[in-house]
Design an enzyme around this catalytic site. Structure first.
Site, mmCIF file in Angstrom:
data_model
loop_
_atom_site.group_PDB
_atom_site.id
_atom_site.type_symbol
_atom_site.label_atom_id
_atom_site.label_comp_id
_atom_site.label_asym_id
_atom_site.label_seq_id
_atom_site.Cartn_x
_atom_site.Cartn_y
_atom_site.Cartn_z
ATOM 1 C CE1 TYR A 179 25.005 -0.006 17.967
ATOM 2 C CE2 TYR A 179 26.438 -1.445 16.723
ATOM 3 C CZ TYR A 179 25.712 -0.281 16.815
ATOM 4 O OH TYR A 179 25.679 0.597 15.759
ATOM 5 N N PRO A 230 21.159 1.110 5.196
ATOM 6 C CG PRO A 230 22.713 -0.297 4.150
ATOM 7 C CD PRO A 230 22.332 0.255 5.496
ATOM 8 N N GLY A 276 15.098 -2.147 6.686
ATOM 9 C CA GLY A 276 14.452 -3.369 6.201
ATOM 10 C C GLY A 276 13.257 -3.124 5.315
ATOM 11 C CG LEU A 318 14.352 0.901 0.932
ATOM 12 C CD1 LEU A 318 15.714 1.588 0.979
ATOM 13 C CD2 LEU A 318 13.534 1.419 -0.248
ATOM 14 N N GLY A 323 11.002 -4.830 0.674
ATOM 15 C CA GLY A 323 9.665 -5.119 0.187
ATOM 16 C C GLY A 323 8.870 -6.079 1.038
#
Length: 325
Positions: free
Chosen positions: A53, A208, A212, A214, A216
């Protein structure tokens, strides 16, 4: 925050984990410190990072914050190896030499003497899995690693590795597999999920929130301050900007309106409570975003809403997956 056992192991993790993929790039050290404190104050324990990372900067930042801001013993420190590549004699990847060198590098950057959960970031087809797993055994035997897991393994890879470890008299068992899992990505339910259940391995869900999507926020346009607007993360987000995804997002938004909560909370609560999931790992650009995710801890989806979301996001199970059980 609720704590769950990771598979059949004695290790317990918070059911929402803190991801650090943006630390050292979109998230600076001061903002990372704010996130870590907020997360720990609300009972979060699992902090997930990786040696690649931002070329190790995420580990360095996390290491600089431990003890000064949050006691080391209050954190389940998880990192990963395998993805680093170099031109040296070991070449990176999952060889014994590369893995043990990578582990020492992670310990140095994190400023600790052991890793709580060390994960193989990917399957390496160039190295025999027996050699890879022997390095895992050596890491655990040395005391530098407490528990071992994998990430992004498909079903047969996970089952093969778990079986090899179980067959050894003193093999370090695999306790976790970290996979992308959300209403937009349910592929692990075909084979990885059943394999994990059979071998007593806990699931850690990355992305999950569907990278990003989900939440909206991408329904009408791409917000200028979002990952989708950045050059390095746009392809990552665009992967889930499809017609199918739009239908699922609308269902999530409708459910959120009915529950007087956010789409983010609905999407996160759905994956957090799926069978076998020990923790859903969320990353955030800033503390405000993180707190928005942690609010979902208070939400339990009604059965009718969960069933509706299951239906709209369902994936086809063909032969032979449909016969698994």
């Amino acid at each position: 925050m609720e704590q769950r056992h990771l598979g059949h192991s004695g290790l317990r993790v918070s059911r929402i984990g803190l991801g650090t993929m943006t630390w050292g790039q979109d998230t600076d050290a001061d903002e990372a410190a704010s996130q870590l404190v907020a997360f720990a104050d609300l009972g979060g324990t699992l902090v997930d990072t990786a040696d690649v990372y931002n070329d190790g900067e995420a580990e360095r930042i996390l290491g600089s914050l431990l003890d000064d801001l949050v006691p080391r013993q209050d954190v389940v420190l998880a990192t990963k190896a395998v993805a680093r590549r170099d031109e040296g004699p070991f070449g990176g990847g999952a060889s014994r030499g590369a893995l043990l060198t990578a582990l020492d590098g992670s310990l140095r950057r994190l400023g600790v003497d052991h890793i709580d959960l060390w994960q193989l970031h990917a399957w390496d087809p160039a190295v025999h899995v027996e050699e890879t797993l022997a390095a895992v055994d050596a890491a655990v035997t040395s005391g530098k690693v407490r528990y071992a897991g994998v990430s992004n393994y498909n079903g047969w890879q996970l089952a093969t590795a778990a079986t090899i470890q179980k067959a050894k008299p003193f093999g370090a068992p695999l306790v976790s597999t970290q996979m992308e899992y959300s209403l937009l990505e349910r592929g692990l339910e075909r084979e990885v999920g059943p394999a994990a259940t059979h071998h007593g391995i806990g699931l850690l869900a990355w992305a999950p929130l569907g990278r990003g999507v989900l939440t909206g926020k991408y329904r009408a346009a791409t917000p200028a301050d979002s990952r989708g607007a950045s050059t390095h993360f746009a392809p990552y987000v665009d992967h889930h900007r499809t017609e199918r995804a739009a239908r699922i997002v609308q269902a999530v938004v409708t459910a959120a309106d009915g529950l007087a909560t956010s789409p983010l909370s609905v999407a996160l609560a759905w994956v957090r409570d799926r069978p076998g999931v020990a923790s859903a790992v969320v990353g955030a650009r800033d503390t405000g975003q993180l707190l928005g995710s942690l609010v979902s801890e208070e939400l339990a989806l009604p059965a009718a809403i969960r069933a509706a979301l299951d239906d709209v996001s369902d994936i086809e199970l063909g032969y032979p997956e449909a016969r698994l059980g």
